[in-house]
Design a protein around this motif. Sequence first.
Motif, PDB file in Angstrom:
ATOM      1  N   PRO A 277       9.253   6.005   0.521  1.00  0.00           N
ATOM      2  CA  PRO A 277       8.888   4.837  -0.250  1.00  0.00           C
ATOM      3  C   PRO A 277       7.492   4.213  -0.045  1.00  0.00           C
ATOM      4  O   PRO A 277       6.906   3.550  -0.712  1.00  0.00           O
ATOM      5  N   PHE A 278       6.997   4.512   0.997  1.00  0.00           N
ATOM      6  CA  PHE A 278       5.491   3.974   1.090  1.00  0.00           C
ATOM      7  C   PHE A 278       4.537   4.645   0.287  1.00  0.00           C
ATOM      8  O   PHE A 278       3.364   4.391  -0.085  1.00  0.00           O
ATOM      9  N   LEU A 279       5.087   5.962  -0.323  1.00  0.00           N
ATOM     10  CA  LEU A 279       4.121   6.663  -1.145  1.00  0.00           C
ATOM     11  C   LEU A 279       4.386   6.468  -2.679  1.00  0.00           C
ATOM     12  O   LEU A 279       3.663   6.913  -3.489  1.00  0.00           O
ATOM     13  N   GLN A 280       5.310   5.588  -3.067  1.00  0.00           N
ATOM     14  CA  GLN A 280       5.741   5.230  -4.311  1.00  0.00           C
ATOM     15  C   GLN A 280       4.509   4.983  -5.404  1.00  0.00           C
ATOM     16  O   GLN A 280       4.762   5.069  -6.632  1.00  0.00           O
TER      17      GLN A 280
ATOM     18  N   VAL B 265      -0.056  -1.877  10.921  1.00  0.00           N
ATOM     19  CA  VAL B 265      -1.618  -1.498  10.840  1.00  0.00           C
ATOM     20  C   VAL B 265      -1.921  -1.172   9.425  1.00  0.00           C
ATOM     21  O   VAL B 265      -2.930  -1.293   9.136  1.00  0.00           O
ATOM     22  N   ASN B 266      -0.963  -0.615   8.699  1.00  0.00           N
ATOM     23  CA  ASN B 266      -1.326  -0.136   7.174  1.00  0.00           C
ATOM     24  C   ASN B 266      -1.552  -1.170   6.564  1.00  0.00           C
ATOM     25  O   ASN B 266      -2.047  -1.274   5.398  1.00  0.00           O
ATOM     26  N   ARG B 267      -0.842  -2.316   6.854  1.00  0.00           N
ATOM     27  CA  ARG B 267      -0.846  -3.495   6.210  1.00  0.00           C
ATOM     28  C   ARG B 267      -2.206  -4.195   6.281  1.00  0.00           C
ATOM     29  O   ARG B 267      -2.870  -4.478   5.127  1.00  0.00           O
ATOM     30  N   ASP B 268      -2.611  -4.304   7.567  1.00  0.00           N
ATOM     31  CA  ASP B 268      -3.962  -4.651   7.864  1.00  0.00           C
ATOM     32  C   ASP B 268      -5.187  -3.880   7.038  1.00  0.00           C
ATOM     33  O   ASP B 268      -6.118  -4.328   6.577  1.00  0.00           O
ATOM     34  N   LEU B 269      -4.927  -2.487   7.085  1.00  0.00           N
ATOM     35  CA  LEU B 269      -5.622  -1.575   6.696  1.00  0.00           C
ATOM     36  C   LEU B 269      -5.906  -1.525   4.895  1.00  0.00           C
ATOM     37  O   LEU B 269      -6.905  -1.677   4.453  1.00  0.00           O
ATOM     38  N   ALA B 270      -4.823  -2.114   4.416  1.00  0.00           N
ATOM     39  CA  ALA B 270      -4.820  -2.399   2.847  1.00  0.00           C
ATOM     40  C   ALA B 270      -5.444  -3.498   2.802  1.00  0.00           C
ATOM     41  O   ALA B 270      -6.257  -3.498   1.658  1.00  0.00           O
ATOM     42  N   GLY B 271      -5.516  -4.653   3.584  1.00  0.00           N
ATOM     43  CA  GLY B 271      -6.293  -5.742   3.256  1.00  0.00           C
ATOM     44  C   GLY B 271      -7.893  -5.327   3.175  1.00  0.00           C
ATOM     45  O   GLY B 271      -8.790  -5.810   2.532  1.00  0.00           O
ATOM     46  N   GLU B 272      -8.299  -4.334   4.021  1.00  0.00           N
ATOM     47  CA  GLU B 272      -9.784  -4.024   3.937  1.00  0.00           C
ATOM     48  C   GLU B 272     -10.025  -3.191   2.806  1.00  0.00           C
ATOM     49  O   GLU B 272     -11.053  -3.135   2.285  1.00  0.00           O
ATOM     50  N   LEU B 273      -8.942  -2.220   2.460  1.00  0.00           N
ATOM     51  CA  LEU B 273      -9.426  -1.305   1.407  1.00  0.00           C
ATOM     52  C   LEU B 273      -9.422  -1.899   0.088  1.00  0.00           C
ATOM     53  O   LEU B 273     -10.162  -1.319  -0.799  1.00  0.00           O
ATOM     54  N   LYS B 274      -8.679  -3.289  -0.135  1.00  0.00           N
ATOM     55  CA  LYS B 274      -8.762  -3.692  -1.316  1.00  0.00           C
ATOM     56  C   LYS B 274     -10.144  -4.070  -1.764  1.00  0.00           C
ATOM     57  O   LYS B 274     -10.160  -3.894  -3.120  1.00  0.00           O
TER      58      LYS B 274
ATOM     59  N   PRO C  66      -8.045   2.477  14.557  1.00  0.00           N
ATOM     60  CA  PRO C  66      -6.824   1.432  14.488  1.00  0.00           C
ATOM     61  C   PRO C  66      -6.717   0.924  15.990  1.00  0.00           C
ATOM     62  O   PRO C  66      -7.279   1.501  16.897  1.00  0.00           O
ATOM     63  N   PRO C  67      -5.976   0.114  16.248  1.00  0.00           N
ATOM     64  CA  PRO C  67      -5.592  -0.495  17.542  1.00  0.00           C
ATOM     65  C   PRO C  67      -4.650   0.433  18.259  1.00  0.00           C
ATOM     66  O   PRO C  67      -4.169   1.598  17.732  1.00  0.00           O
ATOM     67  N   PRO C  68      -4.751   0.450  19.777  1.00  0.00           N
ATOM     68  CA  PRO C  68      -4.205   1.276  20.633  1.00  0.00           C
ATOM     69  C   PRO C  68      -2.579   1.707  20.172  1.00  0.00           C
ATOM     70  O   PRO C  68      -2.131   0.462  19.902  1.00  0.00           O
TER      71      PRO C  68
ATOM     72  N   ALA D 158      -1.526   6.397   4.897  1.00  0.00           N
ATOM     73  CA  ALA D 158      -0.849   6.815   3.625  1.00  0.00           C
ATOM     74  C   ALA D 158      -0.137   5.501   3.044  1.00  0.00           C
ATOM     75  O   ALA D 158      -0.183   5.156   2.011  1.00  0.00           O
ATOM     76  N   ALA D 159       0.336   4.683   3.982  1.00  0.00           N
ATOM     77  CA  ALA D 159       1.176   3.529   3.712  1.00  0.00           C
ATOM     78  C   ALA D 159       0.304   2.503   3.122  1.00  0.00           C
ATOM     79  O   ALA D 159       0.740   1.371   2.542  1.00  0.00           O
ATOM     80  N   ALA D 160      -0.991   2.201   3.393  1.00  0.00           N
ATOM     81  CA  ALA D 160      -1.713   1.420   2.858  1.00  0.00           C
ATOM     82  C   ALA D 160      -1.687   1.052   1.517  1.00  0.00           C
ATOM     83  O   ALA D 160      -1.286   0.004   1.081  1.00  0.00           O
TER      84      ALA D 160
END
Length: 414
Positions: free
Chosen positions: A167-170, A109-118, A76-78, A133-135
């Motif tokens: 809520p990130f886990l729902q 950062v988790n939003r960006d991660l989600a983009g890759e994990l998709k 992840p970024p700094p 987790a929030a991805a």
Amino acid sequence: MLHQNEIKPIDLKMYRSVAPAEQLDELEKLAEPLKGKQLLYVSSTASGGGVAEMLHPSVALYRGLGIEMEWQTIEPPPGFFEVTKKIHNALQGDPSGVSDQEWDLYESVNRDLAGELKSVEADATIVHDPQPAAARAFIGPRKEPWIWRCHLDLSSPHLATATRFAPFLQDYDGAVYSMEEYRLPGFEPGREAIIAPVIDPLSPKNQPMDEDEAEKIVSAHGIDPNKPLITQVSRFDPWKDPVGVIAAWERAKEDIPDLQLALVGNTVNDDPESLHILEEVRKAAAGKEDVHIVDNFPPAENDRGVKAFYVASDVVIQKSTREGFGLTVSEALWAGRPVVGGNVGGITLQIQNGESGYLVDSVESAAEAIVKLMANEATRTKMGEVGHDYVEQHFLLPRLLCDELAFLAGILDS
Ligand code: UDP
């Protein structure tokens, strides 16, 4: 941001000489229906700390069993790991909390991660701990199950942080915790399991070492093999209470004047706080010539170095004030050493109080336990044997895969 870790398979038969046969037979059976399935672990880092320590051999053994387990870690970024360490601390009860700005960074950062994990295909995805987790919340509907695997002690979290985090886990379909009391308030996934962590008996860190070799290695780090030694092996983390360990050693030294203490530790890339704690430990140890801080073994020497300190020690300490599990406890017991551990979290699963070590609640009780154990070599030997046998039955890698596969089979069937 995603990094795929390339891990070679290991054949189950390699475990035949070290792990209970009935666990290996069960594992073979449980693996059968999942052969050919594609599974995915996502976690923060590929080295340092207990999670990485455990995932590496888990992936290898899954692959050896014919299950396509992949393991992605994040780069992840700094600033991100500073924030996630705060979230980690708050979820373990630190009242300092997390600011809105920090949550914003966590989320983006988790939003960006989600983009890759998709675009990563898997029949089931297991996301470890809070960092990634929030991805899941930004991925949208998925047919395949996603599981959150938490290694933290969530028994008394800072409530505002837990409320903001839950809520990130729902959208997860299931959750796995190390102990019953760690279930997160406000999060009710479809399925839950309690699975205690394990150590890998085939890791160089957990393979036998004779005392002569151990003495040679610890001597190179300034330890006098002719004087008694106690050791704590840990990340430099406030919950591991390294300064409390120095205080307990100081108190025990009043009764055992030549007692040495080694604090073997590492700083880890997903834990930037560790550098600061290391400084505090250095200050607390300043001028105390029998305290040895062994920080950051070179990677090639780390595992045998850690093993050497277990073997050369009369007693191993893990004086944590919060501890999700604490692999170091099982590692030390497996090495045949009694352990004095904080009476908290996963440490209580591993030490049989009075039989393989002592559970302690304070500097004073830690010092008393050390003095008591140091007085009797036969008791130490006996306790080390009891601890080794207990780890063999309960905390070796094949047992973890049995539990995880049984849980996954239920999730994939439902
Ligand atoms: N460890 C290590 N070198 C060190 C300090 C720790 O290899 O200098 C390892 C230790 O042997 C254990 C892991 O890091 O395998 C720590 O796991 P644990 O569950 O005890 O604690 P965590 O760091 O995950 O909170």
